[in-house]
Design an enzyme around this catalytic site. Structure first.
Site, PDB file in Angstrom:
ATOM      1  N   ASP A 170     -61.141 -31.251 -38.968  1.00 41.17           N
ATOM      2  CA  ASP A 170     -60.169 -32.069 -38.786  1.00 41.17           C
ATOM      3  C   ASP A 170     -60.149 -33.254 -39.760  1.00 41.17           C
ATOM      4  O   ASP A 170     -61.134 -33.994 -39.336  1.00 41.17           O
ATOM      5  CB  ASP A 170     -60.169 -32.523 -37.346  1.00 41.17           C
ATOM      6  CG  ASP A 170     -58.692 -33.131 -37.102  1.00 41.17           C
ATOM      7  OD1 ASP A 170     -58.628 -34.210 -37.523  1.00 41.17           O
ATOM      8  OD2 ASP A 170     -57.919 -32.501 -36.229  1.00 41.17           O
ATOM      9  N   ASP A 218     -60.194 -36.825 -38.001  1.00 40.22           N
ATOM     10  CA  ASP A 218     -61.278 -36.867 -37.380  1.00 40.22           C
ATOM     11  C   ASP A 218     -62.579 -37.400 -38.210  1.00 40.22           C
ATOM     12  O   ASP A 218     -63.347 -38.487 -37.977  1.00 40.22           O
ATOM     13  CB  ASP A 218     -61.840 -35.791 -36.367  1.00 40.22           C
ATOM     14  CG  ASP A 218     -60.995 -35.458 -35.192  1.00 40.22           C
ATOM     15  OD1 ASP A 218     -60.021 -36.551 -34.895  1.00 40.22           O
ATOM     16  OD2 ASP A 218     -61.004 -34.586 -34.462  1.00 40.22           O
ATOM     17  N   THR A 252     -48.218 -24.717 -29.129  1.00 44.98           N
ATOM     18  CA  THR A 252     -47.343 -24.257 -29.663  1.00 44.98           C
ATOM     19  C   THR A 252     -47.503 -24.310 -31.114  1.00 44.98           C
ATOM     20  O   THR A 252     -46.789 -23.649 -32.064  1.00 44.98           O
ATOM     21  CB  THR A 252     -45.734 -24.835 -29.324  1.00 44.98           C
ATOM     22  OG1 THR A 252     -45.746 -26.231 -29.865  1.00 44.98           O
ATOM     23  CG2 THR A 252     -45.576 -24.930 -27.726  1.00 44.98           C
TER      24      THR A 252
END
Length: 210
Positions: free
Chosen positions: A201, A204, A107
């Site tokens: 990311d 990460d 979402t």
């Protein structure tokens, strides 16, 4: 909302190394810290101060000291932790709170899973740390969280931002005293909500995939 995008060759150089997919985590972490210190210099331009009398070796004069209550630095977990050291190096007397937010990858909506903040932020200047301003949902929710606790103005420091994220923060924080300080504004978001060209990311790359 006020917007400041860094325009400095050192910022651009460090960002270029960050973007490189072959830059190792240890170098990535060091560069994030250095970048945040550069961005924090601009972000704290309007930090609240109060006059103080001092005695130099030559004469008495008046200087300034950070006003009370001291600024509150709020990294958004987990990636924001990589920015914390660079911020507190510049403002070592600041207090630090933590806010854990995660984006639902389907979402793209943010949820708060943890917080360690004062219950009353009345008259506090807050500095939110989040490396990537992508959809803007998490950052806007974090900013609103602080205002609901009584913060008087909030400055967000982000290394990279997408135009969509900037527009979302401006829309979702309308009527609030908000400043965005950015290292760069990239081209767009892809279909997965990632900044393009971006740097991947940030969490990460800072801490690994665990």
């Amino acid at each position: 909302m006020r917007l400041h995008v860094a325009d400095h060759p050192l910022v651009t150089h460090k960002l270029s190394v960050l973007r490189n997919r072959d830059t190792p985590a240890v170098t990535f972490r060091a560069l994030v810290e250095e970048l945040v210190t550069l961005l924090a210099y601009e972000a704290t331009r309007n930090v609240h101060v109060t006059p103080v009398d001092i005695q130099t070796p030559v004469a008495a004069t008046t200087g300034v000291t950070l006003a009370d209550p001291k600024p509150l630095v709020v990294p958004i977990l987990r990636a924001g932790l990589g920015m914390l050291e660079g911020m507190v190096k510049l403002v070592p007397s600041a207090e630090v709170g933590f806010l854990g937010m995660v984006r639902n990858e389907e979402t793209l909506q943010p949820t708060t899973y943890a917080e360690r903040l004062p219950e009353d932020l009345s008259n506090r200047q807050c500095f939110v740390l989040d490396p990537m301003l992508a959809t803007g949902g998490s950052l806007s929710a974090a900013i609103e969280f602080l205002f609901q606790r009584g913060a008087v103005d909030v400055t967000a420091i982000c290394i990279l931002a997408a135009p969509e994220g900037i527009a979302a923060v401006e829309r979702l924080t309308e009527g609030r005293d908000v400043t965005l300080v950015l290292g760069a504004v990239d081209d767009h978001l892809n279909e997965h909500g990632y900044i393009v060209p971006g740097l991947g990311d940030a969490g990460d790359r800072l801490y690994g995939l665990v």
